[in-house]
Design a protein around this motif. Structure first.
Motif, mmCIF file in Angstrom:
data_model
loop_
_atom_site.group_PDB
_atom_site.id
_atom_site.type_symbol
_atom_site.label_atom_id
_atom_site.label_comp_id
_atom_site.label_asym_id
_atom_site.label_seq_id
_atom_site.Cartn_x
_atom_site.Cartn_y
_atom_site.Cartn_z
ATOM 1 N N ARG A 26 0.832 -1.204 0.000
ATOM 2 C CA ARG A 26 0.000 0.000 0.000
ATOM 3 C C ARG A 26 0.870 1.259 0.000
ATOM 4 O O ARG A 26 0.557 2.242 -0.684
ATOM 5 C CB ARG A 26 -0.911 -0.010 1.225
ATOM 6 C CG ARG A 26 -1.946 1.091 1.244
ATOM 7 C CD ARG A 26 -2.767 0.995 2.520
ATOM 8 N NE ARG A 26 -3.617 -0.194 2.556
ATOM 9 C CZ ARG A 26 -4.185 -0.672 3.662
ATOM 10 N NH1 ARG A 26 -3.980 -0.073 4.832
ATOM 11 N NH2 ARG A 26 -4.947 -1.743 3.603
ATOM 12 N N SER B 215 -0.828 8.834 5.370
ATOM 13 C CA SER B 215 -1.918 8.504 4.445
ATOM 14 C C SER B 215 -1.565 7.301 3.579
ATOM 15 O O SER B 215 -2.448 6.494 3.234
ATOM 16 C CB SER B 215 -2.260 9.712 3.574
ATOM 17 O OG SER B 215 -1.120 10.180 2.881
ATOM 18 N N SER C 129 -2.506 4.029 5.025
ATOM 19 C CA SER C 129 -3.908 3.948 5.445
ATOM 20 C C SER C 129 -4.855 3.689 4.279
ATOM 21 O O SER C 129 -4.575 4.056 3.136
ATOM 22 C CB SER C 129 -4.316 5.249 6.149
ATOM 23 O OG SER C 129 -3.427 5.528 7.224
ATOM 24 N N ALA C 130 -5.991 3.074 4.613
ATOM 25 C CA ALA C 130 -7.060 2.933 3.633
ATOM 26 C C ALA C 130 -7.868 4.223 3.530
ATOM 27 O O ALA C 130 -8.434 4.535 2.487
ATOM 28 C CB ALA C 130 -7.980 1.779 4.019
ATOM 29 N N ALA C 131 -7.919 4.974 4.634
ATOM 30 C CA ALA C 131 -8.674 6.231 4.659
ATOM 31 C C ALA C 131 -8.071 7.140 5.710
ATOM 32 O O ALA C 131 -7.394 6.692 6.643
ATOM 33 C CB ALA C 131 -10.146 5.978 4.964
ATOM 34 N N ALA D 26 -3.705 12.257 0.891
ATOM 35 C CA ALA D 26 -4.571 11.078 0.805
ATOM 36 C C ALA D 26 -5.346 11.073 -0.504
ATOM 37 O O ALA D 26 -5.447 10.043 -1.191
ATOM 38 C CB ALA D 26 -5.531 11.051 1.995
ATOM 39 N N GLN E 277 -3.203 10.172 -3.353
ATOM 40 C CA GLN E 277 -2.858 8.750 -3.342
ATOM 41 C C GLN E 277 -4.062 7.846 -3.609
ATOM 42 O O GLN E 277 -3.926 6.620 -3.604
ATOM 43 C CB GLN E 277 -2.232 8.392 -1.988
ATOM 44 C CG GLN E 277 -0.895 9.068 -1.724
ATOM 45 C CD GLN E 277 -0.485 8.990 -0.263
ATOM 46 O OE1 GLN E 277 -1.236 8.500 0.585
ATOM 47 N NE2 GLN E 277 0.707 9.471 0.044
ATOM 48 N N ARG F 158 -6.781 7.677 -1.687
ATOM 49 C CA ARG F 158 -7.386 7.227 -0.438
ATOM 50 C C ARG F 158 -8.702 7.964 -0.197
ATOM 51 O O ARG F 158 -8.939 9.050 -0.716
ATOM 52 C CB ARG F 158 -6.452 7.480 0.747
ATOM 53 C CG ARG F 158 -5.043 6.943 0.603
ATOM 54 C CD ARG F 158 -5.008 5.427 0.442
ATOM 55 N NE ARG F 158 -3.646 4.917 0.600
ATOM 56 C CZ ARG F 158 -2.910 4.439 -0.385
ATOM 57 N NH1 ARG F 158 -3.383 4.389 -1.607
ATOM 58 N NH2 ARG F 158 -1.685 3.992 -0.153
ATOM 59 N N ASP F 159 -9.545 7.374 0.626
ATOM 60 C CA ASP F 159 -10.781 8.041 1.032
ATOM 61 C C ASP F 159 -10.488 9.035 2.149
ATOM 62 O O ASP F 159 -9.574 8.830 2.965
ATOM 63 C CB ASP F 159 -11.798 7.013 1.525
ATOM 64 C CG ASP F 159 -12.224 6.050 0.430
ATOM 65 O OD1 ASP F 159 -12.358 6.503 -0.724
ATOM 66 O OD2 ASP F 159 -12.410 4.853 0.729
ATOM 67 N N TYR G 98 -15.413 -0.578 4.261
ATOM 68 C CA TYR G 98 -14.317 -1.546 4.138
ATOM 69 C C TYR G 98 -14.682 -2.939 4.647
ATOM 70 O O TYR G 98 -13.854 -3.840 4.608
ATOM 71 C CB TYR G 98 -13.089 -1.013 4.888
ATOM 72 C CG TYR G 98 -12.731 0.363 4.439
ATOM 73 C CD1 TYR G 98 -12.156 0.568 3.187
ATOM 74 C CD2 TYR G 98 -13.054 1.478 5.215
ATOM 75 C CE1 TYR G 98 -11.886 1.833 2.736
ATOM 76 C CE2 TYR G 98 -12.778 2.759 4.766
ATOM 77 C CZ TYR G 98 -12.201 2.934 3.527
ATOM 78 O OH TYR G 98 -11.941 4.192 3.074
#
Length: 392
Positions: free
Chosen positions: A89, A220, A223-225, A244, A247, A249-250, A287
């Motif tokens: 990630r 970020s 992280s997923a969000a 974020a 990238q 990301r949410d 998620y």
């Protein structure tokens, strides 16, 4: 260990950004090949400039070897971009760090819905309460929390996630051994014990202002969000939200009063399309399908904020400490100074050094002898309280 010195060397070459380091690794395959490449071959790398080329011609490895020795002494692990444990990630962002310094155990980031929780250092009571309740709920539901361990929202989120029993990823803007802010020494220890401290800077690096925007891309990137709890319009938390989005990301934000300066950044994020987060599952429902079996509905209520907790019965008075005559006990001047600086509330070693103005090695030596004689008691996070009261 022999190849790690070349990773450290490449990461320390001044004037190179992450993209140029990646280009060098793509062209030559490894930092060791970059190190032994001649100037002509290096100059053919895409994006190479004269300013960037100069440090690559400096082949002194003394600094790299010292950093490796410091890491071994401090128990700091090194994770390179080519290691299998390096999170995919993070590797897939535009400018991943080629080398990370770790203390603790890095969770299986790619298999978990890591949620970054960030916000202002000058948090309001409302912001702190939201950070605590949301971070507790995220961790209690199985989502690790990533944050920067700064004052305010970051620290509140990390503490709440630890209370919920979840791992915390603390991403730092300085060396892992340089505590910032100073009062967070115990929090660093707790995060390292239950999760992982992460930095792209070697031990001993001071947390300079320019490091924090770079650090935010790692927060970020892992992280997923990203959840922004409280942030004014000019805030490092909004920089993290921006990285974020770059990238893929949410981004979620906690709404606040429209006239509150600390909520204007969050309200603008929501206006511009960020998800509104009022409870953990406003985030986690996104998620649950993506990470099957990883999330669970948090069954425990978040800890009540201090101002809302019911009044406790007054505690019985603590028994008086036994008295001790410094002269009769044969205490040294350093031991006497430390006993006078200590109270019945835990005090960190750094604070004792500041209060007594004694060198660190003398403070540590005196504390060891006092603890052996049972004149002081060590608490968690290398903090101390006195166990006797001096009479002279």
């Amino acid at each position: 260990m022999s190849t790690l010195k070349y990773w450290v060397w490449l990461s320390r070459c001044a004037g190179l950004d992450s993209q140029l380091r990646l280009a060098l690794l793509d062209r030559f395959g490894s930092p060791e090949e970059v190190y032994y490449a001649d100037e002509g071959a290096l100059s053919l790398t895409e994006g190479m400039t004269r300013r960037a080329l100069e440090p690559l011609t400096q082949k002194d490895l003394t600094d790299a070897e010292k950093i490796l020795a410091d890491c071994e002494r401090l128990g700091v692990q090194l994770l390179t971009l080519h290691d299998a444990e390096y999170p995919v990630r993070l590797r897939c962002i535009y400018d991943p760090p080629c080398l990370l310094y770790l203390r603790g155990r890095l969770p299986a980031v790619d298999e978990l819905p890591v949620i970054a929780v960030v916000g202002t250092r000058k948090a309001s009571p409302y912001g702190l309460r939201c950070a605590e309740e949301l971070a507790f709920g995220l961790a209690d539901s199985g989502a690790p929390v990533a944050t920067g361990l700064a004052r305010g929202i970051d620290s509140a989120a990390a503490q709440a996630a630890l209370r919920a029993g979840g791992p915390v990823l603390g991403v730092l803007g300085g060396g892992i051994d340089v505590v910032y802010p100073k009062e967070n020494g115990w929090l660093y220890d707790d995060v390292a014990a239950a999760g992982c401290l992460i930095s792209e800077y070697p031990p001993g690096t001071e947390p300079l202002p320019g490091h924090f925007p770079l650090r935010n891309r790692i927060i970020s990137g892992l992280s997923a969000a990203v959840l922004v709890v409280e942030a004014p319009l000019r805030s490092g938390a909004l920089i993290t939200a921006g990285t974020a989005l770059d990238q893929g990301r949410d981004v979620f934000a906690v709404p606040g009063p429209i006239y509150a300066e600390n909520s204007k950044g969050c309200n603008r994020l929501i206006r511009d399309g960020a998800g509104l987060a009022a409870e953990p599952w406003d985030i986690l429902r996104e998620y649950d399908f993506q990470f099957p079996g990883r999330l669970r509905g948090g069954s425990r209520p978040a800890p009540e904020p201090l101002e809302d907790r019911p009044a406790r019965m007054p505690e019985p008075p603590k028994p008086a400490l036994p008295t001790l005559s410094a002269r009769a006990a044969g205490l040294t001047d350093d031991q006497i100074a430390l006993l006078r600086a200590l109270t019945d509330q835990p005090v960190s070693v750094d604070d004792l050094i500041d209060q007594t103005q004694l060198p660190a090695r003398r403070v540590l030596s005196a504390l060891t002898m006092l603890e052996i004689d049972q004149y002081v008691t060590q608490c968690s996070g290398k903090r101390y309280i006195r166990a006797v009261a001096l009479t002279d």
